[in-house]
Design a protein around this motif. Sequence first.
Motif, PDB file in Angstrom:
ATOM      1  N   ASP A  32      37.687 -18.126  13.789  1.00 30.57           N
ATOM      2  CA  ASP A  32      37.783 -17.443  15.082  1.00 30.57           C
ATOM      3  C   ASP A  32      37.470 -15.957  14.948  1.00 30.57           C
ATOM      4  N   ALA A  33      37.948 -15.322  13.878  1.00 29.63           N
ATOM      5  CA  ALA A  33      37.691 -13.894  13.666  1.00 29.63           C
ATOM      6  C   ALA A  33      36.211 -13.639  13.392  1.00 29.63           C
ATOM      7  N   VAL A  34      35.596 -14.489  12.579  1.00 30.25           N
ATOM      8  CA  VAL A  34      34.169 -14.321  12.280  1.00 30.25           C
ATOM      9  C   VAL A  34      33.345 -14.527  13.541  1.00 30.25           C
ATOM     10  N   ARG A  35      33.665 -15.563  14.290  1.00 33.05           N
ATOM     11  CA  ARG A  35      32.907 -15.833  15.520  1.00 33.05           C
ATOM     12  C   ARG A  35      33.077 -14.711  16.543  1.00 33.05           C
ATOM     13  N   SER A  36      34.269 -14.190  16.654  1.00 28.71           N
ATOM     14  CA  SER A  36      34.503 -13.077  17.573  1.00 28.71           C
ATOM     15  C   SER A  36      33.650 -11.870  17.180  1.00 28.71           C
ATOM     16  N   ARG A  37      33.609 -11.593  15.889  1.00 25.88           N
ATOM     17  CA  ARG A  37      32.791 -10.481  15.399  1.00 25.88           C
ATOM     18  C   ARG A  37      31.305 -10.724  15.680  1.00 25.88           C
ATOM     19  N   LEU A  38      30.848 -11.954  15.440  1.00 32.43           N
ATOM     20  CA  LEU A  38      29.443 -12.279  15.702  1.00 32.43           C
ATOM     21  C   LEU A  38      29.110 -12.129  17.179  1.00 32.43           C
ATOM     22  N   ARG A  39      29.995 -12.643  18.043  1.00 33.88           N
ATOM     23  CA  ARG A  39      29.754 -12.535  19.488  1.00 33.88           C
ATOM     24  C   ARG A  39      29.655 -11.077  19.913  1.00 33.88           C
ATOM     25  N   GLU A  40      30.601 -10.251  19.466  1.00 35.89           N
ATOM     26  CA  GLU A  40      30.607  -8.840  19.861  1.00 35.89           C
ATOM     27  C   GLU A  40      29.374  -8.108  19.332  1.00 35.89           C
ATOM     28  N   LEU A  41      29.030  -8.368  18.092  1.00 34.37           N
ATOM     29  CA  LEU A  41      27.863  -7.720  17.500  1.00 34.37           C
ATOM     30  C   LEU A  41      26.584  -8.114  18.224  1.00 34.37           C
ATOM     31  N   CYS A  42      26.394  -9.402  18.450  1.00 37.66           N
ATOM     32  CA  CYS A  42      25.182  -9.869  19.141  1.00 37.66           C
ATOM     33  C   CYS A  42      25.141  -9.384  20.582  1.00 37.66           C
ATOM     34  N   ARG A  43      26.291  -9.386  21.239  1.00 37.63           N
ATOM     35  CA  ARG A  43      26.340  -8.940  22.633  1.00 37.63           C
ATOM     36  C   ARG A  43      26.015  -7.449  22.748  1.00 37.63           C
ATOM     37  N   SER A  44      26.648  -6.623  21.930  1.00 39.08           N
ATOM     38  CA  SER A  44      26.431  -5.176  22.046  1.00 39.08           C
ATOM     39  C   SER A  44      25.010  -4.806  21.643  1.00 39.08           C
ATOM     40  N   LEU A  45      24.497  -5.390  20.558  1.00 41.00           N
ATOM     41  CA  LEU A  45      23.115  -5.086  20.164  1.00 41.00           C
ATOM     42  C   LEU A  45      22.112  -5.697  21.131  1.00 41.00           C
ATOM     43  N   GLY A  46      22.442  -6.844  21.708  1.00 43.11           N
ATOM     44  CA  GLY A  46      21.539  -7.450  22.689  1.00 43.11           C
ATOM     45  C   GLY A  46      21.380  -6.565  23.918  1.00 43.11           C
ATOM     46  N   HIS A  47      22.484  -6.067  24.440  1.00 46.88           N
ATOM     47  CA  HIS A  47      22.408  -5.172  25.601  1.00 46.88           C
ATOM     48  C   HIS A  47      21.699  -3.870  25.240  1.00 46.88           C
ATOM     49  N   ALA A  48      22.010  -3.316  24.064  1.00 48.53           N
ATOM     50  CA  ALA A  48      21.369  -2.073  23.630  1.00 48.53           C
ATOM     51  C   ALA A  48      19.863  -2.276  23.460  1.00 48.53           C
ATOM     52  N   THR A  49      19.477  -3.418  22.936  1.00 52.77           N
ATOM     53  CA  THR A  49      18.054  -3.705  22.735  1.00 52.77           C
ATOM     54  C   THR A  49      17.333  -3.832  24.071  1.00 52.77           C
ATOM     55  N   CYS A  50      17.947  -4.517  25.030  1.00 53.28           N
ATOM     56  CA  CYS A  50      17.326  -4.643  26.355  1.00 53.28           C
ATOM     57  C   CYS A  50      17.188  -3.279  27.028  1.00 53.28           C
ATOM     58  N   ARG A  51      18.217  -2.414  26.886  1.00 51.77           N
ATOM     59  CA  ARG A  51      18.123  -1.063  27.443  1.00 51.77           C
ATOM     60  C   ARG A  51      16.999  -0.270  26.779  1.00 51.77           C
ATOM     61  N   HIS A  52      16.910  -0.384  25.471  1.00 53.11           N
ATOM     62  CA  HIS A  52      15.865   0.321  24.735  1.00 53.11           C
ATOM     63  C   HIS A  52      14.487  -0.181  25.158  1.00 53.11           C
ATOM     64  N   ALA A  53      14.336  -1.483  25.288  1.00 49.08           N
ATOM     65  CA  ALA A  53      13.051  -2.049  25.702  1.00 49.08           C
ATOM     66  C   ALA A  53      12.670  -1.578  27.102  1.00 49.08           C
ATOM     67  N   ALA A  54      13.657  -1.473  27.991  1.00 53.32           N
ATOM     68  CA  ALA A  54      13.381  -1.030  29.359  1.00 53.32           C
ATOM     69  C   ALA A  54      12.957   0.433  29.401  1.00 53.32           C
ATOM     70  N   SER A  55      13.545   1.247  28.535  1.00 55.99           N
ATOM     71  CA  SER A  55      13.224   2.679  28.592  1.00 55.99           C
ATOM     72  C   SER A  55      12.079   3.076  27.678  1.00 55.99           C
ATOM     73  N   HIS A  56      11.888   2.368  26.572  1.00 54.79           N
ATOM     74  CA  HIS A  56      10.846   2.752  25.621  1.00 54.79           C
ATOM     75  C   HIS A  56       9.750   1.702  25.478  1.00 54.79           C
ATOM     76  N   GLY A  57      10.101   0.445  25.667  1.00 52.30           N
ATOM     77  CA  GLY A  57       9.108  -0.620  25.649  1.00 52.30           C
ATOM     78  C   GLY A  57       8.678  -1.112  24.278  1.00 52.30           C
ATOM     79  N   THR A  58       8.876  -0.322  23.245  1.00 44.71           N
ATOM     80  CA  THR A  58       8.422  -0.746  21.936  1.00 44.71           C
ATOM     81  C   THR A  58       9.513  -0.542  20.896  1.00 44.71           C
ATOM     82  N   GLY A  59       9.322  -1.166  19.780  1.00 41.24           N
ATOM     83  CA  GLY A  59      10.259  -1.036  18.673  1.00 41.24           C
ATOM     84  C   GLY A  59      10.126  -2.231  17.755  1.00 41.24           C
ATOM     85  N   ASP A  60      10.760  -2.153  16.625  1.00 46.17           N
ATOM     86  CA  ASP A  60      10.705  -3.229  15.645  1.00 46.17           C
ATOM     87  C   ASP A  60      11.717  -4.307  16.011  1.00 46.17           C
TER      88      ASP A  60
END
Length: 124
Positions: A32-60
């Motif tokens: 449960d602890a590992v899954r919670s960490r994975l969910r939070e990490l993927c969720r926060s980076l997923g939202h950050a990545t979508c924001r970055h793509a919307a404002s900059h459009g490119t990246g690795d």
Amino acid sequence: MTNTALDDAGRCLLSVAWNIRTGGPRADPYADAVRSRLRELCRSLGHATCRHAASHGTGDHVPLLRLADLAYEIDTLLLLVGTSLVPAPDRDRRRRNEIDTLVTGLDALAAAATAALEPACVPS
């Protein structure tokens, strides 16, 4: 806005976060602890990545997809530990060791994925 590889990677991370299992057939605080960490990490980076793509459009996008793949792999291995029809402690121990090794590498991969984004896009 048109989709980019970076936007797709962000949406992939969000999809992985959404699909990581919650609970399970038996209570396992470690899982449960590992899954919670994975969910939070993927969720926060997923939202950050979508924001970055919307404002900059490119990246690795590759480190982000690697992170999504690793999170999915860890979640799958967690499902396999302790859920067999016939108990196999040696097999569960091997899988748990593999999970521990993958989780140890998670931080380095998360740092690489974060480095692909603008610092201002990643929540602290």
